[in-house]
Write an enzyme that holds these catalytic residues in place. Structure first.
Site, short mmCIF file in Angstrom:
data_model
loop_
_atom_site.label_atom_id
_atom_site.label_comp_id
_atom_site.label_asym_id
_atom_site.label_seq_id
_atom_site.Cartn_x
_atom_site.Cartn_y
_atom_site.Cartn_z
N TYR A 1 2.62 12.82 19.66
CA TYR A 1 2.79 11.81 18.62
C TYR A 1 1.46 11.11 18.34
O TYR A 1 0.78 10.63 19.25
CB TYR A 1 3.83 10.76 19.07
CG TYR A 1 3.95 9.65 18.06
CD1 TYR A 1 4.60 9.87 16.85
CD2 TYR A 1 3.35 8.40 18.28
CE1 TYR A 1 4.68 8.87 15.89
CE2 TYR A 1 3.43 7.40 17.32
CZ TYR A 1 4.09 7.66 16.13
OH TYR A 1 4.15 6.68 15.17
N LYS B 1 0.87 -1.19 0.00
CA LYS B 1 0.00 0.00 0.00
C LYS B 1 0.90 1.22 0.00
O LYS B 1 1.69 1.42 0.93
CB LYS B 1 -0.88 -0.03 1.25
CG LYS B 1 -1.69 1.22 1.44
CD LYS B 1 -2.52 1.15 2.72
CE LYS B 1 -3.13 2.48 3.03
NZ LYS B 1 -3.78 2.50 4.34
N LEU C 1 -9.61 -3.07 19.61
CA LEU C 1 -10.92 -2.40 19.61
C LEU C 1 -11.43 -2.17 21.02
O LEU C 1 -12.23 -1.27 21.25
CB LEU C 1 -11.92 -3.23 18.80
CG LEU C 1 -11.57 -3.43 17.32
CD1 LEU C 1 -12.54 -4.41 16.65
CD2 LEU C 1 -11.56 -2.10 16.56
N PRO D 1 -0.14 10.03 -0.26
CA PRO D 1 0.88 8.98 -0.37
C PRO D 1 1.77 8.88 0.86
O PRO D 1 1.89 9.83 1.63
CB PRO D 1 1.71 9.44 -1.58
CG PRO D 1 1.59 10.92 -1.57
CD PRO D 1 0.30 11.30 -0.87
N THR E 1 -6.16 3.18 10.69
CA THR E 1 -5.35 3.39 11.89
C THR E 1 -5.58 2.33 12.98
O THR E 1 -4.89 2.37 14.01
CB THR E 1 -5.64 4.79 12.49
OG1 THR E 1 -7.05 4.97 12.53
CG2 THR E 1 -4.99 5.87 11.67
P1 FAD Z 1 -11.66 -8.69 17.33
O1 FAD Z 1 -11.17 -8.96 15.99
O2 FAD Z 1 -13.12 -8.45 17.51
O3 FAD Z 1 -11.26 -9.94 18.22
C1 FAD Z 1 -11.86 -10.18 19.48
C2 FAD Z 1 -11.37 -11.51 19.99
O4 FAD Z 1 -11.85 -11.66 21.31
C3 FAD Z 1 -11.86 -12.72 19.20
O5 FAD Z 1 -10.82 -13.64 19.06
C4 FAD Z 1 -12.94 -13.31 20.10
O6 FAD Z 1 -13.04 -14.72 19.94
C5 FAD Z 1 -12.38 -12.95 21.46
N1 FAD Z 1 -13.39 -12.94 22.52
C6 FAD Z 1 -14.43 -12.09 22.68
N2 FAD Z 1 -15.13 -12.44 23.79
C7 FAD Z 1 -14.49 -13.51 24.32
C8 FAD Z 1 -14.74 -14.35 25.46
N3 FAD Z 1 -15.77 -14.15 26.27
N4 FAD Z 1 -13.88 -15.37 25.70
C9 FAD Z 1 -12.82 -15.59 24.88
N5 FAD Z 1 -12.55 -14.85 23.82
C10 FAD Z 1 -13.38 -13.83 23.54
N6 FAD Z 1 -7.90 -1.44 11.05
C11 FAD Z 1 -6.89 -1.16 10.21
O7 FAD Z 1 -5.77 -0.98 10.65
N7 FAD Z 1 -7.11 -1.09 8.87
C12 FAD Z 1 -8.33 -1.25 8.32
O8 FAD Z 1 -8.46 -1.21 7.10
C13 FAD Z 1 -9.42 -1.47 9.19
N8 FAD Z 1 -10.68 -1.59 8.72
C14 FAD Z 1 -11.70 -1.78 9.59
C15 FAD Z 1 -13.01 -1.77 9.12
C16 FAD Z 1 -14.06 -1.92 10.00
C17 FAD Z 1 -15.45 -1.88 9.50
C18 FAD Z 1 -13.81 -2.13 11.38
C19 FAD Z 1 -14.92 -2.33 12.35
C20 FAD Z 1 -12.52 -2.15 11.85
C21 FAD Z 1 -11.46 -1.95 10.96
N9 FAD Z 1 -10.15 -1.90 11.42
C22 FAD Z 1 -9.14 -1.60 10.58
C23 FAD Z 1 -9.82 -2.17 12.82
C24 FAD Z 1 -9.32 -3.61 12.94
O9 FAD Z 1 -10.25 -4.48 12.36
C25 FAD Z 1 -9.10 -3.96 14.39
O10 FAD Z 1 -8.29 -2.99 14.98
C26 FAD Z 1 -8.40 -5.28 14.50
O11 FAD Z 1 -9.04 -6.27 13.75
C27 FAD Z 1 -8.31 -5.72 15.94
O12 FAD Z 1 -9.48 -6.22 16.41
P2 FAD Z 1 -9.44 -6.89 17.85
O13 FAD Z 1 -8.46 -8.01 17.81
O14 FAD Z 1 -9.28 -5.83 18.85
O15 FAD Z 1 -10.93 -7.46 18.03
#
Ligand code: FAD
Length: 516
Positions: free
Chosen positions: A453, A75, A350, A93, A361
Site C-alpha cells: 500500500y 482539488k 518531514l 484526476p 504526498t
Molecule cells: P515543520 O513544518 O517544519 O514543523 C516543525 C515544527 O517543529 C515547528 O513547529 C518548529 O517550531 C518545531 N521545532 C523544531 N525544532 C524545535 C525545537 N528545538 N523545539 C521546539 N520545537 C521545535 N505536502 C503536501 O502534502 N502537499 C504539498 O503541496 C506540499 N508541498 C511542499 C512543498 C515544499 C517545498 C516542501 C518542503 C514541503 C511540502 N510538503 C507538501 C510537505 C509538507 O509541507 C510537510 O509534510 C508538512 O508541512 C509537515 O511539516 P512538519 O510539521 O513535519 O515540519
C-alpha cells in the site's frame, strides 16, 4: 498502559497528530505538544491527496466547519503542463477508472481513442476542471452521490479501505498555517497541553530510550512516547537517537524550492480546482489556488540551477502580483529515516521522510503514519512487533511513492535541457525498471505496480504513462479480437455526462463564496 505522549513540533505534522490522537483516545491519553516560538514551521504543504477527507471525518469535522477558516478549496486532480512538450497539458484526476469487458477504458482508448486526450475521453473530471467548476452543487450535494462524507458506510474506515469507494473522490488545498491554527484550537479544547518553548536537550536513559525533553523555560517534559514532529531537523529521531537517514537523492535530484504566497483577486482569476505542476528548465513550478491567494513555488535541483535564478524564473512566471511578496527559500531533505519508530520515539512528518511535492504526498504520509501509529499503538511491554509493523508500513509507503515520482521524470517526453536529458539516463530503482518493461506491453494493474500500500492505485500510473508521452504503450492484443461496441458506448456516456455536468455545476469560486 502507555498513556502519556509528548509531541515536539507544531507544524502540520504536530497538530495533525495531536488532534487525531485526541479524537482516537480522548481523555484516556495525556498529550503535551511543545513547539518553538523561534523556529518556524515550513508552512508550504497546501495541496493534498484524496484520502485526506478521511482525516477530517475522523475528527468529526464537516467541510463547512473548517474549510472557510483555512481558505480551503477543492482539488480534483494534478494538472501537468509542459512535461511532454511546451503547450501540452493533461490531468491526473481523482476519478476511478472505468473498465469495459475486463479491460481498463484507457486500454480501449489506446486501441481506438476518440481524440488525442486520454484524460478528456476517459474521465469526466478533466472538462469539469477546465471549466473551473465545483464538485458540489450550491446546495452542497455531490456530483454523484454514492457516498457523502457523513455517510455511515465511510465512517471508521482506514485510508486504504476508503480507496475506490466513490467514483469521484477529491482532495483539498488549504493554507497550512491556518490549518495548524484550526487544529491547535481543536486539540487544546479537547485537552492537549500546548507549550511554546524551545527544546534544548533530549535526555536518554542507559538503554538509549528517551526519558524527557528539556525546554528553555518550562523545565523537563516527561512521557512514555515521544513523537518527533520537528521537521527536516529530526531533533529526536535523527539527532538524539542517531537514526540514519536514507537519501533518495540519487533517483530524485530535486533538493531545493523557492515559494511565494501571492495575494490575488480570486473572483477575477477564478479557481481552477486542481494543483498545477508546470515543468521548467530545471524542475517544475506548483500553483495552488486558495480562496484569497495563490501558493506557488519552484522545485528544482541545485546542481542545475542557482537559488537566484530559480527565484527570478518564479517571479517572471507569476507576474507583477508577486512583486512585493517575500520569497521563502527551502532546502529539502529527500528520502526517509531508516526506521521512523525507534525505541520510544516515533517521527511523523518531514522528520520521518519526504519526497518532492510533485503529487502532494507530504500530508498523506503524515495521515498514513498517524493511522498506523493508532493501529500499532505500543503496549506497556513495548512488544517490538508493533514497531516492526509500523516501520514496514511507513517505509513501504515512501518507497512506493518514490517509484511513482521517478516514473514521472522517466516517462516525460521533454528532452530540451540538460536537466531533462539527464532524467532519461539517471539511475532508477531496479524494480521500477522491470515494471516499466511490463507496462510497455500491458497497462499497469494491481499485479504490476508497487506491491505494498502506498496510496496510488494502478490507474494513477496509467495517467502518468499516457500523459507524459515518453514511453510507447500498446493496447492489449486481445482487444483486436474483442467487440468494441461497449467501449464506444462508455466513451459516449462520458461525453454526455461531461456535457451535463459542465452545464449544471457551479463555478468553484461561487461555491466557496456561498460556503463562507
Ligand atoms: P515543520 O513544518 O517544519 O514543523 C516543525 C515544527 O517543529 C515547528 O513547529 C518548529 O517550531 C518545531 N521545532 C523544531 N525544532 C524545535 C525545537 N528545538 N523545539 C521546539 N520545537 C521545535 N505536502 C503536501 O502534502 N502537499 C504539498 O503541496 C506540499 N508541498 C511542499 C512543498 C515544499 C517545498 C516542501 C518542503 C514541503 C511540502 N510538503 C507538501 C510537505 C509538507 O509541507 C510537510 O509534510 C508538512 O508541512 C509537515 O511539516 P512538519 O510539521 O513535519 O515540519
Amino acid at each position: 498502559m502507555l498513556n502519556n505522549a509528548v509531541i515536539v513540533g507544531g507544524g502540520t505534522a504536530g497538530w495533525m497528530t495531536a488532534s487525531y490522537l485526541k479524537a482516537a483516545f480522548g481523555d484516556r491519553m495525556d498529550i503535551t505538544l511543545v513547539e518553538s516560538g523561534n523556529i518556524g514551521a515550513v508552512g508550504v504543504g497546501e495541496a493534498t491527496f484524496s484520502d485526506i477527507r478521511h482525516f477530517f471525518e475522523f475528527l468529526g469535522l464537516k467541510e463547512k466547519d473548517w474549510m472557510p477558516a483555512c481558505n480551503a478549496t477543492y482539488k480534483l486532480a494534478v494538472r501537468f503542463e509542459n512535461w511532454r512538450e511546451k503547450g501540452h497539458y493533461f490531468y491526473h484526476p481523482f476519478e476511478q477508472m472505468r473498465s469495459v469487458n475486463g479491460f481498463p477504458l484507457t486500454d480501449w482508448w489506446l486501441k481506438q481513442g476518440p481524440t488525442d486526450r486520454f484524460d478528456k475521453d476517459c474521465f469526466v473530471m478533466a472538462s469539469v476542471i477546465d471549466a473551473g467548476l465545483s464538485p458540489r452543487h450550491l446546495d452542497g450535494t455531490l456530483i454523484d452521490q454514492p457516498f457523502d462524507e457523513g455517510a455511515d458506510e465511510m465512517q471508521g474506515l482506514t485510508m486504504s479501505e476508503h480507496q475506490g469507494k466513490t467514483q469521484f473522490p477529491y482532495a483539498y488545498q488549504f493554507e497550512a498555517a491556518l490549518l495548524a491554527k484550526y487544529l491547535t484550537t481543536y486539540s487544546v479544547e479537547r485537552g492537549v497541553k500546548h507549550i511554546v518553548d524551545d527544546v534544548r536537550e533530549v535526555s536518554l536513559d542507559d538503554r538509549g530510550w528517551i526519558t524527557g525533553v528539556r525546554t528553555g523555560e518550562h523545565g523537563d517534559l516527561t512521557g512514555d512516547l515521544f513523537i518527533d514532529c520537528t521537521g527536516f531537523r529530526g531533533l529526536l529521531l535523527n539527532q538524539a537517537l542517531e537514526e540514519p537517514f536514507v537519501s533518495y537523492q540519487d533517483t530524485l535530484p530535486n533538493d531545493s524550492a523557492v515559494a511565494l504566497q501571492v495575494p490575488m483577486d480570486m473572483e477575477r482569476r477564478g479557481i481552477l480546482p486542481c494543483t498545477t505542476a508546470t515543468a521548467q528548465d530545471a524542475g517544475w513550478i506548483w500553483t495552488i489556488p486558495l480562496t484569497g491567494r495563490v501558493g506557488t513555488g519552484y522545485v528544482y535541483a541545485k546542481d542545475y540551477l542557482s537559488p537566484e535564478e530559480a527565484e527570478r524564473t518564479l517571479r517572471e512566471f507569476v507576474g507583477p502580483s508577486a512583486a512585493d511578496v517575500e520569497a521563502n527559500h527551502i532546502r529539502m531533505r529527500i528520502g526517509r529515516s531508516r526506521n521512523s519508530w525507534v525505541k520510544n520515539c516515533v517521527a511523523i512528518g518531514l522528520s520521518s521522510g519526504f519526497v518532492e511535492p510533485l503529487e502532494s504526498t507530504g500530508i498523506f504520509f503524515i495521515h498514513h503514519a498517524i493511522e498506523q501509529l493508532v493501529k500499532n499503538f505500543p503496549s506497556a511491554d513495548w512488544n517490538s512487533m508493533h514497531r516492526d509493523l509500523y516501520n514496514s508500513a511507513v517505509s513501504h509507503v515512501m518507497d512506493g511513492v518514490r517509484e511513482f515520482l521517478v516514473l514521472h521524470y522517466v516517462a516525460a517526453k521533454r528532452n530540451d535541457t540538460q536537466y531533462w536529458r539527464d532524467t532519461k539516463t539517471r539511475k532508477i530503482p531496479d524494480s521500477l525498471a522491470e515494471r516499466i518493461e511490463k507496462w510497455k506491453v500491458q497497462l499497469p494493474d494491481s499485479e504490476t505496480v508497487y506491491p505494498y500500500y502506498h496510496g496510488l492505485p494502478p490507474y494513477s500510473y496509467m495517467c502518468v504513462l499516457l500523459g507524459m508521452g515518453g514511453i510507447d504503450l500498446k493496447p492489449s492484443p486481445a482487444l483486436a479480437l474483442t467487440d468494441g461496441v461497449a467501449a464506444q458506448l462508455e466513451f459516449e456516456q462520458i461525453r454526455k455526462k461531461t456535457q451535463r455536468l459542465t452545464e449544471v455545476l457551479p463555478k468553484a469560486y461561487d461555491y466557496f463564496t456561498r460556503l463562507r
